[in-house]
Design an enzyme around this catalytic site. Structure first.
Site, PDB file in Angstrom:
ATOM      1  N   LYS A   1     -29.895  34.340 -62.622  1.00 28.44           N
ATOM      2  CA  LYS A   1     -29.802  32.953 -62.116  1.00 28.44           C
ATOM      3  C   LYS A   1     -28.689  32.867 -61.078  1.00 28.44           C
ATOM      4  CE  LYS A   1     -27.399  29.755 -64.560  1.00 28.44           C
ATOM      5  NZ  LYS A   1     -26.346  29.061 -63.810  1.00 28.44           N
ATOM      6  N   ASN A   2     -27.508  33.406 -61.421  1.00 28.36           N
ATOM      7  CA  ASN A   2     -26.349  33.210 -60.548  1.00 28.36           C
ATOM      8  C   ASN A   2     -26.368  34.094 -59.314  1.00 28.36           C
ATOM      9  OD1 ASN A   2     -25.589  31.244 -62.279  1.00 28.36           O
ATOM     10  ND2 ASN A   2     -23.951  32.409 -63.268  1.00 28.36           N
TER      11      ASN A   2
ATOM     12  N   CYS B   1     -18.012  19.015 -64.198  1.00 30.52           N
ATOM     13  CA  CYS B   1     -19.078  19.116 -65.192  1.00 30.52           C
ATOM     14  C   CYS B   1     -18.399  19.234 -66.555  1.00 30.52           C
ATOM     15  CB  CYS B   1     -19.964  20.329 -64.906  1.00 30.52           C
ATOM     16  SG  CYS B   1     -19.149  21.865 -65.288  1.00 30.52           S
TER      17      CYS B   1
ATOM     18  N   ARG C   1     -13.948  21.765 -61.735  1.00 29.39           N
ATOM     19  CA  ARG C   1     -14.754  22.545 -60.799  1.00 29.39           C
ATOM     20  C   ARG C   1     -14.503  22.145 -59.329  1.00 29.39           C
ATOM     21  NH1 ARG C   1     -19.172  24.556 -63.825  1.00 29.39           N
ATOM     22  NH2 ARG C   1     -19.366  26.164 -62.233  1.00 29.39           N
TER      23      ARG C   1
ATOM     24  N   ASP D   1     -18.912  33.497 -69.109  1.00 28.95           N
ATOM     25  CA  ASP D   1     -20.252  32.999 -69.457  1.00 28.95           C
ATOM     26  C   ASP D   1     -20.800  33.611 -70.738  1.00 28.95           C
ATOM     27  OD1 ASP D   1     -21.509  32.702 -66.031  1.00 28.95           O
ATOM     28  OD2 ASP D   1     -20.107  31.503 -67.215  1.00 28.95           O
TER      29      ASP D   1
ATOM     30  N   ARG E   1     -32.020  25.609 -67.972  1.00 25.98           N
ATOM     31  CA  ARG E   1     -31.357  25.913 -66.701  1.00 25.98           C
ATOM     32  C   ARG E   1     -31.115  27.416 -66.568  1.00 25.98           C
ATOM     33  NH1 ARG E   1     -26.484  22.055 -65.081  1.00 25.98           N
ATOM     34  NH2 ARG E   1     -26.746  23.470 -63.320  1.00 25.98           N
TER      35      ARG E   1
HETATM   36  C1  EPZ Z   1     -19.877  30.720 -61.000  1.00 23.60           C
HETATM   37  O1  EPZ Z   1     -19.411  29.387 -60.927  1.00 23.60           O
HETATM   38  C2  EPZ Z   1     -21.048  30.697 -61.968  1.00 23.60           C
HETATM   39  N1  EPZ Z   1     -22.094  29.815 -61.444  1.00 23.60           N
HETATM   40  C3  EPZ Z   1     -20.575  30.205 -63.336  1.00 23.60           C
HETATM   41  O2  EPZ Z   1     -21.679  30.275 -64.232  1.00 23.60           O
HETATM   42  C4  EPZ Z   1     -19.470  31.132 -63.843  1.00 23.60           C
HETATM   43  O3  EPZ Z   1     -18.982  30.644 -65.063  1.00 23.60           O
HETATM   44  C5  EPZ Z   1     -18.339  31.185 -62.807  1.00 23.60           C
HETATM   45  O4  EPZ Z   1     -18.865  31.602 -61.530  1.00 23.60           O
HETATM   46  C6  EPZ Z   1     -17.226  32.148 -63.204  1.00 23.60           C
HETATM   47  O5  EPZ Z   1     -17.757  33.434 -63.384  1.00 23.60           O
HETATM   48  C7  EPZ Z   1     -22.905  30.273 -60.460  1.00 23.60           C
HETATM   49  O6  EPZ Z   1     -22.771  31.393 -59.986  1.00 23.60           O
HETATM   50  C8  EPZ Z   1     -23.965  29.338 -59.987  1.00 23.60           C
HETATM   51  P1  EPZ Z   1     -15.631  29.915 -59.753  1.00 23.60           P
HETATM   52  P2  EPZ Z   1     -18.314  28.996 -59.795  1.00 23.60           P
HETATM   53  O7  EPZ Z   1     -15.611  29.335 -58.396  1.00 23.60           O
HETATM   54  O8  EPZ Z   1     -18.600  29.712 -58.542  1.00 23.60           O
HETATM   55  C9  EPZ Z   1     -11.708  27.324 -60.079  1.00 23.60           C
HETATM   56  C10 EPZ Z   1     -23.207  29.547 -65.829  1.00 23.60           C
HETATM   57  O9  EPZ Z   1     -23.056  29.267 -67.028  1.00 23.60           O
HETATM   58  N2  EPZ Z   1     -11.976  27.021 -58.655  1.00 23.60           N
HETATM   59  O10 EPZ Z   1     -15.372  31.389 -59.926  1.00 23.60           O
HETATM   60  O11 EPZ Z   1     -18.206  27.515 -59.768  1.00 23.60           O
HETATM   61  C11 EPZ Z   1     -12.680  26.598 -60.978  1.00 23.60           C
HETATM   62  O12 EPZ Z   1     -12.192  25.301 -61.257  1.00 23.60           O
HETATM   63  C12 EPZ Z   1     -22.175  29.075 -64.820  1.00 23.60           C
HETATM   64  O13 EPZ Z   1     -24.152  30.239 -65.355  1.00 23.60           O
HETATM   65  C13 EPZ Z   1     -11.024  26.334 -57.912  1.00 23.60           C
HETATM   66  O14 EPZ Z   1      -9.957  25.975 -58.418  1.00 23.60           O
HETATM   67  O15 EPZ Z   1     -16.996  29.590 -60.470  1.00 23.60           O
HETATM   68  C14 EPZ Z   1     -12.737  27.442 -62.204  1.00 23.60           C
HETATM   69  O16 EPZ Z   1     -11.680  27.096 -63.069  1.00 23.60           O
HETATM   70  C15 EPZ Z   1     -21.104  28.209 -65.448  1.00 23.60           C
HETATM   71  N3  EPZ Z   1     -11.286  26.035 -56.607  1.00 23.60           N
HETATM   72  C16 EPZ Z   1     -12.518  28.861 -61.672  1.00 23.60           C
HETATM   73  O17 EPZ Z   1     -11.981  28.722 -60.360  1.00 23.60           O
HETATM   74  C17 EPZ Z   1     -12.464  26.407 -56.009  1.00 23.60           C
HETATM   75  O18 EPZ Z   1     -12.643  26.130 -54.802  1.00 23.60           O
HETATM   76  C18 EPZ Z   1     -13.787  29.673 -61.594  1.00 23.60           C
HETATM   77  O19 EPZ Z   1     -14.612  29.062 -60.661  1.00 23.60           O
HETATM   78  C19 EPZ Z   1     -13.416  27.113 -56.771  1.00 23.60           C
HETATM   79  C20 EPZ Z   1     -13.158  27.405 -58.087  1.00 23.60           C
END
Ligand code: EPZ
Length: 420
Positions: free
Chosen positions: A22-23, A118, A123, A307, A399
């Protein structure tokens, strides 16, 4: 809304096919905005998030054809006819922000709703935005939207991500492929989905070095061309189903499973009592003896995946001893704990630390899902619990898990889905 009823106590035996990630698919699809030529994705998963991304891309002028019962996605963006990603779609799926970089790179303009938070956390997308600004984008945040412009195109830059954000890395990597000059991104995410995106972009003519390491170097090109790319195996679905025979007993072969996608998780699962062996078609998993306690700390790849934290917690509620789980990626990702406690688990949550004292058994109960991975952890607990567990709000599951009931019941689980 549907609900899923699981009656525990059945050992699992058989095979579970693992779908495409998915991701990975959610970042590969927006890559179609980077070129006017067709991008074909094979091994695509059939999930509601993919349908949402299809709806979003179609609203921008990208044609998306779903072929072979959804396993193949044929995307084509002759031109982007609308540069605004509206809130009513973006609010359904945060990954919608991944159209920002490609639209800016292709046409120098994009208006994308801020995704908002969320259940698992705020996020923010500040890393996506500051990286694009470093590449010359002019951003104006107003009325809940990012108004982005790069009238003379994006310019290659050197940028260090404050945190190895997965989505931030994906947006910036896609944007950099068409920027003028070279972009060097430091402290990038190293997840297999990033590597998969880089492979796809390279097949489209992008010039990228360093995927899977902490630094990505991208030499911008004038245009990208079409390609056909196979979506990488879903390591989170894989890890989820590897846990099923360990918590319920029995032995299951995960078809398409690859240990290299989940080395840290596999080591922790073996410490907890699993026996994992590689077969010509994937991975064979069973439990050998009691479930043993193990401490977990979620980290960016190649560390333990956030995850899979909820799913591992479900297993550790039945361990012979105490396990400590530390969630370092998201600020609120223990919402499965109260529901597991209702099934008889003994868990103390303080901030980002959950201490799980193993119990002899769980009892089935009506439980509520709150996010995708919390939902499936309750299903796993239900497989081992005595009696019936009813998991409601299963739209979360749709999802991220295609045909979950069919896959588990094919291995002998007593599980069914019904209208609530
Ligand atoms: C991706 O989300 C995945 N989603 C998430 O999977 C996964 O949990 C996550 O990566 C971490 O591995 C998809 O790929 C669609 P991040 P993403 O940006 O990109 C902070 C699932 O269950 N952050 O690495 O949103 C954020 O708040 C989902 O399949 C900032 O501060 O994750 C978080 O605490 C859930 N500023 C941390 O980084 C930003 O600009 C990780 O976020 C971006 C992120």
């Amino acid at each position: 809304m549907d609900r899923i009823i699981v009656t525990g106590g059945q050992e699992l035996r058989g095979q579970i096919p693992i779908a495409g990630a998915k991701n990975a698919c959610l970042t590969l699809m927006p890559a179609a905005l980077l070129t006017s030529e067709p991008l074909t994705l094979t091994n695509a998963p059939r999930l509601s998030d993919i349908a949402t991304m299809t709806e979003l891309l179609s609203s921008l002028g990208c044609e998306v054809a779903s072929l072979q019962d959804g396993r193949v996605l044929a995307l084509g963006t002759e031109r982007i006819s609308n540069h605004t990603a509206h809130y009513d779609i973006v609010r359904k799926m945060r990954a919608s922000i991944l159209v920002l970089g490609p639209m800016l790179a292709r046409d120098g303009e994009a208006v994308v709703s801020l995704p908002g938070g969320c259940a698992i956390g705020a996020r923010p997308v500040d890393i996506h935005l500051s990286g694009l600004e470093a590449m010359g984008a002019e951003l104006d945040l107003r009325d809940g939207y990012v108004h982005a412009k790069a009238p003379d195109g994006l310019i290659g830059a050197e940028y260090t991500l404050p945190f190895a954000s997965v989505g931030g890395t994906e947006n910036l990597l896609m944007a950099a492929t068409l920027a003028r000059g070279t972009t060097v991104l430091h402290n990038v995410a190293r997840e297999p989905e990033i590597v998969d995106l880089a492979h796809c972009l390279r097949a489209m003519g992008a010039r990228i070095e360093g995927e899977g390491t902490e630094t990505l170097t991208i030499h911008g090109v004038d245009k990208l061309h079409g390609a056909t790319h196979r979506v990488v195996t879903d390591r989170i679905e894989l890890g989820t189903y590897m846990l099923a025979p360990v918590i319920a007993g029995g032995e299951v072969e995960l078809i398409g499973g690859r240990r290299d996608l989940l080395e840290c998780f596999c080591e922790k699962l073996e410490t907890a009592g699993a026996v994992i062996s590689e077969t010509p078609d994937g991975l064979l998993v069973r439990r050998d003896g009691p479930i043993r306690p193990v401490d977990i700390k979620t980290e960016v790849h190649p560390g333990f995946p956030t995850d899979l934290q909820a799913q591992m917690m479900a297993l550790l509620t039945l361990a012979e001893g105490t396990s400590v789980l530390e969630e370092t990626i998201f600020e609120n990702r223990f919402m499965h704990a109260p529901e597991l406690i209702r099934m008889g688990a003994d868990i103390d949550v303080h901030g980002g630390i959950a201490t799980v004292h193993g119990v002899a058994g769980l009892k089935g109960a009506p439980v509520m899902a709150t996010d995708l991975r919390a939902s499936v952890s309750l299903i796993l607990a239900g497989l081992a619990a005595e009696g019936e567990t009813v998991v409601s709000r299963v739209y979360h599951l749709d999802r991220g898990y295609e045909h979950l009931v069919r896959k588990l019941s094919a291995c002998g689980a007593d599980i069914r889905r019904e209208k609530e």
